[in-house]
Design a protein around this motif. Structure first.
Motif, PDB file in Angstrom:
ATOM      1  N   GLY A 294       0.803  -1.217   0.000  1.00  0.00           N
ATOM      2  CA  GLY A 294       0.000   0.000   0.000  1.00  0.00           C
ATOM      3  C   GLY A 294       0.835   1.265   0.000  1.00  0.00           C
ATOM      4  O   GLY A 294       0.328   2.357   0.256  1.00  0.00           O
ATOM      5  N   GLN A 295       2.117   1.146  -0.331  1.00  0.00           N
ATOM      6  CA  GLN A 295       3.035   2.281  -0.291  1.00  0.00           C
ATOM      7  C   GLN A 295       3.320   2.845  -1.677  1.00  0.00           C
ATOM      8  O   GLN A 295       3.191   2.138  -2.677  1.00  0.00           O
ATOM      9  CB  GLN A 295       4.379   1.852   0.320  1.00  0.00           C
TER      10      GLN A 295
ATOM     11  N   LEU B  53       1.012   0.646   9.123  1.00  0.00           N
ATOM     12  CA  LEU B  53       0.743  -0.018   7.853  1.00  0.00           C
ATOM     13  C   LEU B  53      -0.516   0.575   7.231  1.00  0.00           C
ATOM     14  O   LEU B  53      -1.554   0.662   7.880  1.00  0.00           O
ATOM     15  CB  LEU B  53       0.552  -1.513   8.107  1.00  0.00           C
ATOM     16  N   MET B  54      -0.430   1.001   5.966  1.00  0.00           N
ATOM     17  CA  MET B  54      -1.566   1.621   5.283  1.00  0.00           C
ATOM     18  C   MET B  54      -2.437   0.612   4.532  1.00  0.00           C
ATOM     19  O   MET B  54      -3.489   0.965   4.006  1.00  0.00           O
ATOM     20  CB  MET B  54      -1.061   2.667   4.281  1.00  0.00           C
ATOM     21  N   LEU B  55      -2.008  -0.628   4.508  1.00  0.00           N
ATOM     22  CA  LEU B  55      -2.639  -1.619   3.644  1.00  0.00           C
ATOM     23  C   LEU B  55      -4.109  -1.841   3.965  1.00  0.00           C
ATOM     24  O   LEU B  55      -4.903  -2.165   3.087  1.00  0.00           O
ATOM     25  CB  LEU B  55      -1.870  -2.935   3.752  1.00  0.00           C
TER      26      LEU B  55
ATOM     27  N   ARG C  25      -4.295   8.056   5.879  1.00  0.00           N
ATOM     28  CA  ARG C  25      -3.172   8.804   5.313  1.00  0.00           C
ATOM     29  C   ARG C  25      -3.158  10.259   5.769  1.00  0.00           C
ATOM     30  O   ARG C  25      -2.087  10.842   5.956  1.00  0.00           O
ATOM     31  CB  ARG C  25      -3.187   8.701   3.787  1.00  0.00           C
ATOM     32  N   SER C  26      -4.332  10.867   5.963  1.00  0.00           N
ATOM     33  CA  SER C  26      -4.358  12.259   6.419  1.00  0.00           C
ATOM     34  C   SER C  26      -4.049  12.358   7.908  1.00  0.00           C
ATOM     35  O   SER C  26      -3.276  13.232   8.340  1.00  0.00           O
ATOM     36  CB  SER C  26      -5.722  12.893   6.108  1.00  0.00           C
TER      37      SER C  26
ATOM     38  N   GLY D 286      -7.278   2.740  13.523  1.00  0.00           N
ATOM     39  CA  GLY D 286      -6.811   1.375  13.291  1.00  0.00           C
ATOM     40  C   GLY D 286      -7.568   0.364  14.127  1.00  0.00           C
ATOM     41  O   GLY D 286      -7.965  -0.701  13.639  1.00  0.00           O
ATOM     42  N   LEU D 287      -7.808   0.679  15.404  1.00  0.00           N
ATOM     43  CA  LEU D 287      -8.552  -0.229  16.269  1.00  0.00           C
ATOM     44  C   LEU D 287     -10.001  -0.358  15.808  1.00  0.00           C
ATOM     45  O   LEU D 287     -10.597  -1.443  15.868  1.00  0.00           O
ATOM     46  CB  LEU D 287      -8.503   0.254  17.721  1.00  0.00           C
TER      47      LEU D 287
END
Length: 404
Positions: A89-90, A185-187, A253-254, A282-283
């Protein structure tokens, strides 16, 4: 009937016949030539990009008619959202190279398109949206898979999709500065997931709605990220905050961009508050991956404070957010592909257990709600075993939310 009247009548008949032919030609669309959407053979990167891009362009080429040949072709504006590595995802040096090559190919060999930069100012003009991914193939050593797709902005449907394979030519997969610095991790971000799904969506099918509905905010986030990569952290921070103020702007991402920019500017309090929001998101999505780097073969954090300096902040916020939301978590350790499988399984489990102890020390309410385990290198995202910035995501710790 005089000779002159006969000539006039013949001329009229001829004119009507030509007009009829023109009308028929304009209304009838000849069957399209078959388009190969996927090239299976591994090619050089230039050849692979040419094959995929030309196939994409051919699928949205207007029908060739007599009238279209007489008219000046109208260029179709295309918005290019920067491509991603599908495994992580990068954005990387390689995805940037892919973008440049696709852009150049379209400009030179697809005259029907006007390629626009991915920016807010371009949104109102764009007719199509172009996305792409490139990633190392698991089952074909030394080969990368490219996927490109083009969606119509008005209908939200994918109008073209093409794929090709490229031989690894010592590709540089180092993340760009923003992705190199990101702690998470952005995935699993739904916009990132939607982007990558769209890149493989068949023509005629809708593009991913979670991605498409947030394109305007995503363009603003990308502009902010470009500023961050150029070390213009104050300007980047302003634009990240501006994107968060929009209805679709609350994206991983923001939020992460606000954290990173504040940390670079030395605004530690603001950075910690921003990281807390990253953790909360994330949670809420039930998956959070964090890049804790350790000394080789050890459970001690990386000795360089430039890398491990914010780790205590991260641990504090992970513990605090997990305690507040009363979640139960599996803490899963990962290692890069260096050393034996048995060694890495043991090391990854030890590192996860170390993180568990640190979280429980920060928030005693978490005792009994955390479990730790290790998977070694079996779930690598990059898999190169280079142990540098390019495969840092392989040395991550994941927090998976479970029912208590």
């Amino acid at each position: 009937m005089s000779l002159r009247q006969g000539a006039l009548r013949a001329a009229c008949v001829t004119t009507l016949a030509v007009a009829s032919l023109l009308l028929i030609s304009a209304c009838q669309t000849p069957p399209p030539a078959p388009v190969v959407r996927e090239v299976v053979e591994a090619l050089s990167l230039d050849q692979a990009v040419a094959a995929a891009t030309d196939s994409l362009a051919a699928q949205v080429k207007p029908p060739e008619t007599l009238l279209s040949r007489l008219e000046k072709p109208v260029k179709r504006p295309v918005l290019m959202d920067p491509s991603l590595d599908a495994a992580s995802g990068q954005q990387t040096a390689l995805t940037r190279q892919l973008d440049q090559k696709v852009n150049d190919r379209l400009r030179v060999h697809a005259a029907q398109f006007d390629v626009l930069p991915f920016a807010q100012a371009s949104l109102g003009r764009a007719q199509y949206l172009l996305v792409g991914t490139i990633t190392r193939m698991d089952n074909a050593r030394g080969v990368f898979q490219i996927h490109l797709a083009m969606a119509e902005m008005k209908t939200g449907k994918v109008v073209a999709q093409a794929s090709a394979r490229a031989k690894d030519e010592n590709f540089d997969t180092t993340p760009t500065p923003y992705y190199r610095d990101t702690p998470v991790l952005m995935l699993k971000d739904r916009v990132v997931e939607g982007y990558m799904r769209t890149a493989q969506t068949a023509p005629g099918q809708p593009a991913d709605s979670a991605y498409l509905e947030r394109v305007a905010a995503t363009a603003m986030i990308q502009e902010a990220t470009t500023l961050y990569n150029a070390e213009r952290y104050q300007d980047a921070l302003g634009l990240y905050r501006e994107s968060l103020a929009t209805p679709a702007g609350e994206q991983m991402r923001s939020l992460n961009g606000v954290y990173l920019s504040n940390w670079k500017l030395g605004n530690v309090g603001e950075a910690e508050a921003a990281f807390g929001k990253v953790v909360a998101l994330g949670l809420a999505s039930k998956a959070l991956g964090v890049k804790f780097l350790f000394n080789p073969g050890s459970t001690d954090f990386w000795a360089d404070a430039n890398i491990s300096g914010p780790y205590q902040l991260w641990l504090r916020q992970i513990a605090r957010q997990a305690a507040q939301t009363k979640v139960c978590m599996d803490i899963v350790g990962h290692t890069s592909h260096t050393g034996s499988e048995a060694f890495n399984d043991r090391l990854s489990a030890q590192r996860a257990a170390s993180i568990q102890r640190k979280l429980e020390a920060e928030a005693p309410a978490l005792v009994g709600r955390l479990k730790s385990s290790g998977v070694g290198f079996r779930e690598n995202l990059i898999g190169t075993g280079t142990d540098d910035a390019s495969d840092s995501l392989d040395r991550r710790v994941e927090f998976k939310i479970n029912a208590c």
